[in-house]
Design a protein around this motif. Structure first.
Motif, mmCIF file in Angstrom:
data_model
loop_
_atom_site.group_PDB
_atom_site.id
_atom_site.type_symbol
_atom_site.label_atom_id
_atom_site.label_comp_id
_atom_site.label_asym_id
_atom_site.label_seq_id
_atom_site.Cartn_x
_atom_site.Cartn_y
_atom_site.Cartn_z
ATOM 1 N N GLY A 68 0.809 -1.215 0.000
ATOM 2 C CA GLY A 68 0.000 0.000 0.000
ATOM 3 C C GLY A 68 0.837 1.257 0.000
ATOM 4 O O GLY A 68 0.300 2.368 0.038
ATOM 5 N N ALA A 69 2.139 1.115 -0.056
ATOM 6 C CA ALA A 69 3.056 2.257 -0.016
ATOM 7 C C ALA A 69 3.483 2.633 -1.422
ATOM 8 O O ALA A 69 4.181 1.866 -2.091
ATOM 9 N N LYS A 70 3.081 3.810 -1.867
ATOM 10 C CA LYS A 70 3.449 4.288 -3.197
ATOM 11 C C LYS A 70 4.667 5.184 -3.072
ATOM 12 O O LYS A 70 4.609 6.251 -2.476
ATOM 13 N N LEU A 71 5.761 4.720 -3.633
ATOM 14 C CA LEU A 71 7.020 5.446 -3.551
ATOM 15 C C LEU A 71 7.506 5.836 -4.934
ATOM 16 O O LEU A 71 7.323 5.090 -5.906
ATOM 17 N N THR A 72 8.163 6.984 -5.013
ATOM 18 C CA THR A 72 8.914 7.325 -6.218
ATOM 19 C C THR A 72 10.303 6.702 -6.091
ATOM 20 O O THR A 72 10.732 6.325 -4.992
ATOM 21 N N ILE A 73 11.011 6.616 -7.185
ATOM 22 C CA ILE A 73 12.362 6.071 -7.124
ATOM 23 C C ILE A 73 13.248 6.963 -6.261
ATOM 24 O O ILE A 73 14.134 6.485 -5.541
ATOM 25 N N GLU A 74 12.989 8.271 -6.282
ATOM 26 C CA GLU A 74 13.784 9.190 -5.467
ATOM 27 C C GLU A 74 13.556 8.937 -3.975
ATOM 28 O O GLU A 74 14.492 9.017 -3.170
ATOM 29 N N GLN A 75 12.312 8.635 -3.594
ATOM 30 C CA GLN A 75 12.028 8.314 -2.199
ATOM 31 C C GLN A 75 12.673 6.994 -1.797
ATOM 32 O O GLN A 75 13.220 6.865 -0.699
ATOM 33 N N TRP A 76 12.604 6.010 -2.687
ATOM 34 C CA TRP A 76 13.254 4.723 -2.423
ATOM 35 C C TRP A 76 14.749 4.939 -2.208
ATOM 36 O O TRP A 76 15.345 4.370 -1.280
ATOM 37 N N GLN A 77 15.355 5.742 -3.057
ATOM 38 C CA GLN A 77 16.780 6.027 -2.950
ATOM 39 C C GLN A 77 17.105 6.734 -1.637
ATOM 40 O O GLN A 77 18.099 6.414 -0.975
ATOM 41 N N ARG A 78 16.274 7.676 -1.263
ATOM 42 C CA ARG A 78 16.522 8.435 -0.033
ATOM 43 C C ARG A 78 16.555 7.508 1.180
ATOM 44 O O ARG A 78 17.449 7.617 2.032
ATOM 45 N N ALA A 79 15.590 6.591 1.270
ATOM 46 C CA ALA A 79 15.536 5.670 2.404
ATOM 47 C C ALA A 79 16.697 4.686 2.366
ATOM 48 O O ALA A 79 17.287 4.360 3.405
ATOM 49 N N ARG A 80 17.038 4.189 1.170
ATOM 50 C CA ARG A 80 18.152 3.234 1.046
ATOM 51 C C ARG A 80 19.466 3.890 1.431
ATOM 52 O O ARG A 80 20.278 3.304 2.159
ATOM 53 N N LYS A 81 19.675 5.100 0.969
ATOM 54 C CA LYS A 81 20.932 5.800 1.239
ATOM 55 C C LYS A 81 21.066 6.140 2.723
ATOM 56 O O LYS A 81 22.177 6.138 3.270
ATOM 57 N N ALA A 82 19.938 6.395 3.384
ATOM 58 C CA ALA A 82 19.974 6.729 4.810
ATOM 59 C C ALA A 82 20.514 5.581 5.649
ATOM 60 O O ALA A 82 20.995 5.782 6.767
ATOM 61 N N ALA A 83 20.429 4.371 5.101
ATOM 62 C CA ALA A 83 20.875 3.179 5.828
ATOM 63 C C ALA A 83 22.325 2.810 5.532
ATOM 64 O O ALA A 83 22.835 1.847 6.090
ATOM 65 N N MET A 84 22.989 3.575 4.674
ATOM 66 C CA MET A 84 24.323 3.217 4.200
ATOM 67 C C MET A 84 25.376 4.214 4.682
ATOM 68 O O MET A 84 25.192 5.424 4.564
ATOM 69 N N THR A 85 26.478 3.677 5.205
ATOM 70 C CA THR A 85 27.611 4.499 5.638
ATOM 71 C C THR A 85 28.874 3.944 4.993
ATOM 72 O O THR A 85 29.166 2.750 5.136
ATOM 73 N N PRO A 86 29.622 4.766 4.272
ATOM 74 C CA PRO A 86 30.836 4.252 3.615
ATOM 75 C C PRO A 86 31.816 3.657 4.623
ATOM 76 O O PRO A 86 32.048 4.222 5.697
ATOM 77 N N ILE A 87 32.381 2.499 4.280
ATOM 78 C CA ILE A 87 33.482 1.906 5.042
ATOM 79 C C ILE A 87 34.755 2.339 4.314
ATOM 80 O O ILE A 87 35.122 1.773 3.275
ATOM 81 N N LEU A 88 35.384 3.372 4.827
ATOM 82 C CA LEU A 88 36.420 4.064 4.063
ATOM 83 C C LEU A 88 37.599 3.163 3.706
ATOM 84 O O LEU A 88 38.145 3.247 2.607
ATOM 85 N N GLY A 89 37.987 2.274 4.617
ATOM 86 C CA GLY A 89 39.096 1.381 4.322
ATOM 87 C C GLY A 89 38.793 0.427 3.190
ATOM 88 O O GLY A 89 39.660 0.127 2.353
ATOM 89 N N SER A 90 37.558 -0.048 3.133
ATOM 90 C CA SER A 90 37.158 -0.963 2.062
ATOM 91 C C SER A 90 37.072 -0.238 0.731
ATOM 92 O O SER A 90 37.457 -0.777 -0.317
ATOM 93 N N ILE A 91 36.565 0.979 0.763
ATOM 94 C CA ILE A 91 36.458 1.758 -0.474
ATOM 95 C C ILE A 91 37.853 2.086 -1.006
ATOM 96 O O ILE A 91 38.109 2.011 -2.221
ATOM 97 N N ALA A 92 38.778 2.408 -0.106
ATOM 98 C CA ALA A 92 40.159 2.649 -0.538
ATOM 99 C C ALA A 92 40.750 1.377 -1.146
ATOM 100 O O ALA A 92 41.489 1.433 -2.139
ATOM 101 N N ALA A 93 40.415 0.217 -0.566
ATOM 102 C CA ALA A 93 40.913 -1.052 -1.097
ATOM 103 C C ALA A 93 40.374 -1.317 -2.499
ATOM 104 O O ALA A 93 41.097 -1.798 -3.376
ATOM 105 N N LEU A 94 39.104 -1.014 -2.725
ATOM 106 C CA LEU A 94 38.526 -1.198 -4.060
ATOM 107 C C LEU A 94 39.255 -0.321 -5.079
ATOM 108 O O LEU A 94 39.575 -0.772 -6.183
ATOM 109 N N HIS A 95 39.536 0.915 -4.706
ATOM 110 C CA HIS A 95 40.262 1.805 -5.615
ATOM 111 C C HIS A 95 41.662 1.257 -5.892
ATOM 112 O O HIS A 95 42.136 1.316 -7.039
#
Length: 217
Positions: A68-95
């Motif tokens: 019953g929840a009508k979301l736009t893709i922008e709203q979906w993105q906002r909620a998903r991003k709110a749950a994510m925190t960069p792990i800086l050491g891992s991101i440096a390793a990927l680079h």
């Protein structure tokens, strides 16, 4: 050619569903309980992660029908991003890994996640160069063997020339069973991620004796 596969959630980015769910409820006007008990507990997210919905629009329509929840893709993105925190050491390793071979995501996630990577993962999107494999595209979830063989097939490499970095022990074992190298990212006693161990495993893979069997580190 060596391929370095990185999981996303709790490997490159810390992920907290308990930050995502309240924001989804706020944005949609549908209770957290209804969202969790229908979509997630009902198995719809898992189905989405193996390709049940081919597009983000299909996913969002199904989400609305079920919850019953009508979301736009922008709203979906906002909620998903709110749950994510960069792990800086891992991101440096990927680079760093991008200078050693080919890097790619290998993540259990639905199509909206793949479509939203420029918004959700700005720290890595350029270095990935389109290598953004998610389970919804590959039609299987880790730790199923076929997701690994399909991912390897995308790059045309032998399993022994690929490594997976993942927080899940089951996913790591699945990769090893498919013949790949793999390393489990763990957390230290203080809750931080052991990215030094990940970097060490990455270097060991890059410098390995190619006649040796896949690492069990």
């Amino acid at each position: 050619m060596d391929v370095y596969f990185f999981d996303c959630d709790k490997t490159l980015y810390d992920y907290d569903f308990h930050k995502r769910l309240p924001l989804l409820a706020e944005l949609s006007g549908v209770s957290q309980y209804r969202l969790a008990s229908t979509w997630w507990a009902g198995g719809f997210e898992r189905a989405a992660e193996i390709g049940e919905y081919a597009t983000s629009d299909e996913y969002l329509r199904a989400f609305a029908e079920v919850t019953g929840a009508k979301l736009t893709i922008e709203q979906w993105q906002r909620a998903r991003k709110a749950a994510m925190t960069p792990i800086l050491g891992s991101i440096a390793a990927l680079h760093e890994a991008a200078g050693l071979g080919t890097v790619s995501l290998l993540s259990n996630n639905p199509i909206p996640f793949k479509d939203s990577l420029p918004v959700l993962t700005p720290e890595i999107i350029d270095v990935l160069q389109g290598n953004d494999l998610v389970s919804a595209v590959l039609g299987a979830r880790k730790p199923e063997r076929r997701i690994y063989t399909r991912a390897l097939g995308r790059f045309g490499v032998d399993a022994s020339d690929a490594i997976l970095f993942d927080d899940s022990a089951a996913n790591v074992e699945g990769a090893r069973a498919a013949g790949m190298h793999a390393h489990q990212l763990t957390q230290n006693e203080d809750g931080s991620f052991d990215t030094e161990g990940l970097v060490g495993a990455m270097h060991a893979f890059a410098e390995r004796d190619r006649s040796a069997r896949p690492s069990t580190s």
